[in-house]
Design an enzyme around this catalytic site. Structure first.
Site: not given
Lengths: 697, 697
Positions: B145-146, B152, B185, B317, B340, B408, B431
Site C-alpha cells: 500500500q504505502t 496516510s 514488509g 537490586r 512507577r 544504568g 497502520e
C-alpha cells in the site's frame, strides 16, 4: 490533482521558497547562536577538513558490527590526533573536532572525566609526572566509579584500597563479583590507565569511604592487562547506541600501587597511615559539575539536529488536503505538525544558550575552587542537578517526538534521528540517575525554604535573608508575605494578553515553584510520590524561566542583532515560556495560580486553559515562515546531520532512494537465504497444497 | 554494613522470599490471563519445543549484521514450517509459535496482512486457485500500500492499474520516483507475490481511486524479479529494530496482469471496462481492523515482558539506605520505583484482556461482514482507531519507562528491554499514524454528538436516541440533561474514598469525555491544536474504563478465581483506573470535574490532587508483596524474556556477567585496533610529551 509532478524539482523548489520567505538574517542569527564569528568560523573550518577525510566517512556505519564500529572509532581518534599535530590545533580545537564526529568515542571519557578529575585532584608530584602525557594522550585514561551492583549510592562501593604500612602502598581489590567496575567508558579495550574510586581502608581496618586512586591497567609495551587485573567490554547497548565506545568491566585481585598514586590534593594518608581531611567535604564534586554543565549544551545541540531534520522534512513533505497550488499541502502548514515541531526548535535555542552560560559559571567556580574558595559550589550543584534532569529528559523526549513527527520514514535509520536518541538516552540514567537527582534538588529546596521560614531563621530579619536569595531559590521571595498573590491574567488575543507577556509567564513559573515547594514542606511527613519530581521540575523551570527572561533582555541590549531578528528570536523564547507553562498546567490549576480576569471569553468554551493553548497556536503559526531560517542558522552541514530526510537542498526522496541502494542486502538479487530457507518453504508449501487439493500452479 | 555478602545467593534468596510472600495462586491467575488451561498448555508446549531447538537460539543475535539477522529469520520461518508439518500444528498453533519467536519476521506480513486481505476480497476463482497455496506458503505474499511519498493519504497513491480493453488485462505502473511502493514488509527479498494498492484507471482515463490487485513479483523457479519489476530492501531501521524483516520498495514498469487478478469480491470491472460498485464503501476496512485489534493484544504482551523484567530486577537490586536486614534496601520497596512499575504491570493486564475481547468482537463483525452485514463496522472502526492510538502510545512509553527504571543497566542490550522498544515503536506510526487516527476518532465523536444534540436529531426524542448509544459514545448520555452533574467526591484514606471506588472513577472518565467533546463541539470553528488528542484520549479512556469495570465485575462472577485472587486483581484494575484519572488531571481540573466534598483535609495541603495521588501510592504499596506472583502469572520463560536482568531465579549479576563474556570484543585480549590506532596514538602522545618537557615514563 497534479500527481505527475517531478518530486525532486518540487522538493527543492519548496525548500528554496521557504528560504526566501524567511525574514531573519540567517548569518547574523548563526553568529549569535555560535557566540560570535570566530567560533563559527573555526567550526566551519573543522567541518570542511573532517567531512572530506575518508577516515570520517559515515556511509557504511549503519551496517558495521560492534567490533567494526569500535575499530573505526579508534581510527578516527588516531586521525584527529594526527590532524591536531600536523595542523597545530589547540586543545579546544581538538575537543570541538572530536565532538563534531557524531559518534560517542572512548576518547571522550579521557577528555571529560579522566583528565579533569586527575588535574583537579592529583598531587603536584603526580601532575608533574603524568599531566603532560595525559594532555598528549601518551597514556589513555578512564574514570572507574560505578560497580556492577552500585551506581547511585557511591558510599556503598565495594572496591577497597587498603593502605599497606610496610611497603607504603595501596592494595586495590575487588572482593566480590558485584564490586566489579562496570560501564566504565574506554576501560574495555582502550585505556592504559584509570582513576579508581575505592574505599580507603587504613591500618586497623578503618573505612574512610570512597577516594580516588590512579592505577595503570595495561602494559605500555604490549597493551596486555597487568597482573591481577581482569577487564573487558560489557557488550552491546540498547538501540545500538554507543557502539564505538568500549564501556568495560574490571576486577582487581590485590593490585598494589605506590602510595603517591592516591589523588591526594584534598585528602591524603600520611606515611604512617594517618588520614588528613579534605578542606571541604564536597570539593571533589567539581568534575561532576563540569560533566553535568556540558550535558546541557549537548542536549541543546542534539535537540537542534533533530529539529532541523524534522522541520526540513515537514517543509518539503506534502500530504493530505489540496493546497492553492493544486498539490497536497506541505505538512509544516498543519497546526498538528508545526505546534509539535517549533517548540522543539525553541528548546534547542534555549538549551544551547543556557549551556553556554552554565559552562561560564563553571569556569568561574572552578577557578575559585582551585584557590580553595568553595562559596559557589553549593549553588552550582543545586542548579546543575536540576538542569541535568530537565535538559536530558526534555531532550530525549523532543528527539523522539521529532522522529515520530516524520511519520513512517522516521523509523528508517536513514532519517538519522533514531541515532541521536540511541546515543543521548543513557544521559537520563548516567551522571546521576534523574529520579535520584530530583531528590537532591528537593533537599536543597527544602533547606532554602526552612532557612527562610523555618525556626533557623528566627535570629535574622526576613528581608535581609530574602535579599541574599541565590538565583536557584529566588522564587521563594514570593512567599515572604501572605498578601502576595499570583498575578491577575488578561486573557485576550492581542499583544497585551498575559499569555504573550514573558515577564508574566516567568512570574507564573516562579509562583508555581513557590507553591509546590510550600506544599512539599507541609507534607514532608507523608509525601505523595510525585511531589519530588514536581518540586524539582518547578524549581528548575522557574530558574530557566528567569534565564530566558535575561536572554530576551540581552537580545535587545547586547546581541548586536537587528530589530527583526530580535523580534523573531524573542517570539521563539516566548514560545519556550508558553509551552513550559502549558506543560505544568496541572500545578497551575491545582494551586489556583491561573487567575483569569475574563474567563470563558471565547464563545461557549468552558476551558480556562484555552487562552494559553490558542496563544501557543498563534505564536507557532507566526513563526512558520521563519523556521527554515532558524534551522539554517543552527549551521549544520549535511555531513553533520547525515540524514536523507534533512538534506539542505530538500531533495529528500532522491536522497532516500540513493541511500537505500547502498543496503548490502541489495548487492545480490537473490539472497543467500533463498537456497537455504525460502526455496524449501515454497517447495514444501506447494507439495502440501498439491496433496490437499490437487491444485497446481 | 554487610557488603561482603555473596550477591548470587542473596539475589536468589530475595527472589524466593518475594515468591513466598505472594498471596495469590499463581497458576490460577496464569490460567485466567491465558484464557484457560488449554491455551496455556499449548503455549508451554510450544515454548518447550522451540526453546530447545538450536535454530531458535538467541545468544548470538545481538552481534549479527542485518543480512545475518535476515538469514536467521528465514531459517526460523523454515524451521517453524517443518515443525508445523512434522508435528501437525494447527494454523493457529503455527501463528502462536511464530509470535513466540520475539523477532519481527517477514512471514508475519504474509499471515496478518497479505492472507486476510486476499481471503476477504479475492473472487471465488482467485480463491480456488491460490488460497490453498497461501495457506501452505507455497507462495509468500506481501501487502503493498504505502508509497515513498504517500502514507496516510491513501487517496493520493500514485501507482496506477489501467484496464486494457483489448487484452482484458490491467497494467500496473509506477509513474514517478515517489510512487515507488515503500516499507512493504517481506517485499525486499522474500515475497513471491503481493497485493498492490493502485488507482484503477478505466478506458477513457477515468480514475476510480485505489483498488487491490494480485501480482506475482518473483519467479517461482529462480526467485528472480519478473520483467518490469524493480524491488529491493529499504535498509536498516532506527534502534536496530525489525532487522530480520526485509521491508522493501518496488517499482512497476507497465507490468501486465490478467483481469481476474483484481481482488473483485466487492467491486469489479466488467470485460468491456465498466465499473461495478462495492456494496459498502468501507467494506475493505476489515483487514485493517483485524490488524489494529491484534496490535492491542501485542501491546499488552510486550508491555508485560518489560514489566516482568523491571519488577524482577527491582526485587533483587539493593541500593541506598540500609534495611532491617543490614543490607541496602531492595529498590522495589522505594515508592519512587514501585509507583512507577506497578501501574505498568496493571496496564499490561488490562491491555491483554482488552485485546482478547477486541479480537472476539472482530471475529463477530467479520462473520457478519462476509454475509454483507456492515452494521458493526462503524462502531468497531471508531473503537479500534482510538484503542490503537492509546495502546501503542502507552505501551512504548511504558516499555521505555520500565527500561529507565532499571537504571544504568537498562541501557545494556542484555537487559532485553530496549529490543522491545525498538520493535514496538513503529506501531505508533504504522497502520494509521497516531495523530491522524486521533482526528478520525474526533470526527466520529462529533458525529455522535451532533446526532444527539444537533439539528439532525430534532425529529426523534432524545431518550430513544440515548438508549441506542453504542459503547464508544455511551458517555454522551451524561450531557442529556443540564441537571446532570459530576459526582461529589469523598476524599479519605478509607475504602469508602471515592479514589478507591472503581465505579466513581469510571464515571469521572466518562464525564471528562463528555465535557471535552462538548468543548470541541463549541470551538470547532477555531480549535486549539491539542483538543484533537485530548478528545481522542478522553473518549478511548472512558471506553476502556467501562471495559475495566466489566473486567472487575467479571472477576467476581465468572473468572473461577478464588476470593483472594479476585481481590488482588481488582486492586490492580483499580490502579489502572486511578492512574488513568491521574494522567488526565488537567482535563479534570479545567472542566471542574473534581468536586471534592472535603478539600484540604490533610494538614496544610493546598493540593486538590493529593488525595488521588496518595490513594495511588497506598494501592501500589499494598500490591508490592504481590508483584512477583503477578509477574510469574504472566508465564514467560527465561528463553522468551532473553534478559539477564529478568531471570526467573533472580541471579541477575551472575547472568549479566556470563552474558558479557560472550561479547566478541572479549575474544582476544589486545584488540586489532591496538596495532592500527591505539599504539600510534600512544606513541605520538609520548613523543610530543617528551619533546615538550623531557618527561619520561
Amino acid at each position: 490533482m497534479a500527481t505527475n509532478h517531478d518530486a525532486s524539482t518540487q522538493n527543492c523548489l519548496d525548500m528554496t521558497n521557504a528560504r526566501n520567505k524567511t525574514s531573519i538574517n540567517v548569518l547574523s542569527v548563526k553568529q549569535f547562536i555560535y557566540n560570535g564569528q570566530e567560533e563559527l568560523q573555526r567550526k566551519d573550518k573543522l567541518i570542511d577538513i573532517i567531512s572530506k577525510d575518508p577516515v570520517f566517512d559515515k556511509s557504511k556505519r549503519e551496517w558495521m558490527t560492534r567490533t567494526e564500529k569500535y575499530t573505526r572509532g579508534l581510527r578516527m581518534i588516531n586521525r584527529i590526533h594526527e590532524l591536531e599535530h600536523s595542523l597545530g590545533w589547540s586543545k579546544e580545537g581538538t575537543a570541538v573536532a572530536t565532538s563534531l564526529l557524531d559518534d560517542p568515542l572512548p576518547i571522550s571519557l579521557h577528555m571529560t572525566a579522566f583528565e579533569p578529575v586527575f588535574l583537579l585532584q592529583a598531587s603536584q608530584e603526580l601532575l608533574d609526572k603524568y599531566a603532560g602525557l595525559i594532555a598528549t594522550r601518551g597514556i589513555l585514561g578512564c574514570y572507574m566509579q560505578t560497580e556492577l551492583a552500585h551506581g547511585s549510592n557511591v558510599a556503598a562501593l565495594e572496591t577497597t584500597a587498603t593502605y599497606i604500612l610496610e611497603t607504603k602502598e595501596f592494595e586495590i581489590h575487588s572482593p566480590t563479583l558485584t564490586s566489579s567496575k562496570w560501564w566504565i567508558g574506554a576501560l574495555g579495550k582502550t585505556a592504559t590507565h584509570g582513576v579508581v574510586q575505592a574505599k580507603l581502608i587504613l591500618p586497623g581496618g578503618r573505612d574512610m569511604g570512597p577516594h580516588l586512586f590512579f592505577v595503570q591497567l595495561r602494559s605500555l609495551e604490549t597493551h596486555k592487562l597487568l597482573p591481577g587485573i581482569t577487564a573487558g567490554d560489557i557488550g552491546p547497548k540498547s538501540f545500538n547506541g554507543f557502539a564505538a565506545t568500549d564501556n568495560g568491566f574490571a576486577r582487581f585481585d590485590h593490585v598494589r600501587i605506590p602510595k603517591d598514586q592516591m589523588l591526594s590534593k584534598f585528602s591524603q594518608v600520611t606515611d604512617d597511615g594517618k588520614y588528613v581531611h579534605p578542606p571541604h567535604a564536597k570539593i571533589s564534586y567539581g568534575g561532576m559539575l563540569c560533566i553535568r554543565s556540558g550535558m546541557v549544551t549537548t542536549a541543546g545541540w542534539v535537540t537542534a539536529k533533530a529539529a532541523v531534520i524534522s522541520i526540513r522534512y515537514a517543509t518539503v513533505r506534502r500530504q493530505g488536503s489540496i493546497d492553492t497550488d493544486g498539490l497536497e499541502k506541505q505538512v509544516i502548514s498543519y497546526p498538528s505538525l508545526h505546534t509539535r515541531l517549533i517548540p522543539i526548535l525553541g528548546r534547542a535555542y534555549v538549551f544551547i544558550s543556557l549551556g553556554r552560560a552554565l559552562s561560564q559559571s563553571f569556569q568561574i567556580m572552578a577557578q575559585r575552587l582551585s584557590g580553595g574558595d568553595t562559596s559557589l559550589l553549593t549553588e552550582l550543584h543545586a542548579t546543575t542537578s536540576g538542569l541535568k534532569v530537565l535538559c536530558t529528559t526534555t531532550s530525549v523526549q523532543d528527539i523522539e517526538n521529532a522522529r515520530r513527527s516524520i511519520g513512517g520514514h522516521g523509523y528508517s535509520a536513514f532519517s538519522g534521528v533514531g541515532r541521536f536518541y540511541a546515543d543521548m538516552i543513557p544521559s537520563v540514567t548516567y551522571e546521576g540517575e534523574n529520579f535520584v537527582l530530583d531528590q537532591q534538588v528537593v533537599r536543597a529546596a527544602l533547606k532554602a525554604f526552612h532557612n527562610l521560614f523555618g525556626l533557623e531563621r528566627k535570629t535574622r530579619p526576613l528581608t535581609s535573608t530574602i535579599q541574599n536569595l541565590t538565583p536557584s531559590s529566588y522564587y521563594l521571595r514570593l512567599l515572604s508575605s501572605p498578601e502576595n498573590e499570583p498575578p491577575i491574567l488578561e486573557d485576550s488575543d492581542g499583544l497585551n494578553s498575559s499569555w504573550n507577556n514573558s515577564e508574566t509567564l516567568i512570574l507564573l513559573l516562579e509562583w508555581r515553584a513557590a507553591l509546590v515547594v510550600h506544599e512539599m514542606a507541609q507534607t514532608t511527613q507523608d509525601p505523595d510520590t510525585t511531589i519530588y519530581q514536581r518540586v524539582s521540575k518547578s524549581i528548575t523551570e522557574a530558574f530557566v524561566g528567569q534565564r530566558v527572561g535575561e536572554m530576551i533582555g540581552g537580545l535587545r541590549t547586547n546581541s548586536g542583532l537587528k530589530e527583526n531578528d530580535v523580534a523573531v528570536l524573542s517570539q521563539l523564547y516566548l514560545l519556550y515560556l508558553q509551552t513550559t507553562v502549558e506543560g505544568a498546567l496541572v500545578d497551575f490549576l491545582s494551586f489556583g495560580i491561573l487567575r483569569i480576569s475574563n474567563p470563558s471569553r471565547v464563545g461557549a468554551s468552558r476551558d480556562p486553559t484555552r487562552g494559553l493553548r490558542m496563544a501557543i497556536a498563534r505564536n507557532c503559526l507566526s513563526l512558520v515562515p521563519e523556521v527554515i531560517g532558524l534551522t539554517d542558522a543552527l549551521g549544520f552541514s549535511d555531513w553533520e546531520l547525515d540524514s536523507a530526510l534533512g538534506v539542505y537542498d530538500g531533495n529528500v526522496y532522491q536522497a532516500l532512494w540513493d541511500k537505500v541502494q547502498t543496503e548490502p542486502l541489495n548487492d545480490i538479487e537473490v539472497p543467500d537465504a533463498y537456497k537455504e530457507s525460502i526455496k524449501p518453504i515454497l517447495s514444501r508449501g506447494r507439495r502440501i497444497a498439491d496433496m490437499r487439493s490437487g491444485t497446481k500452479l
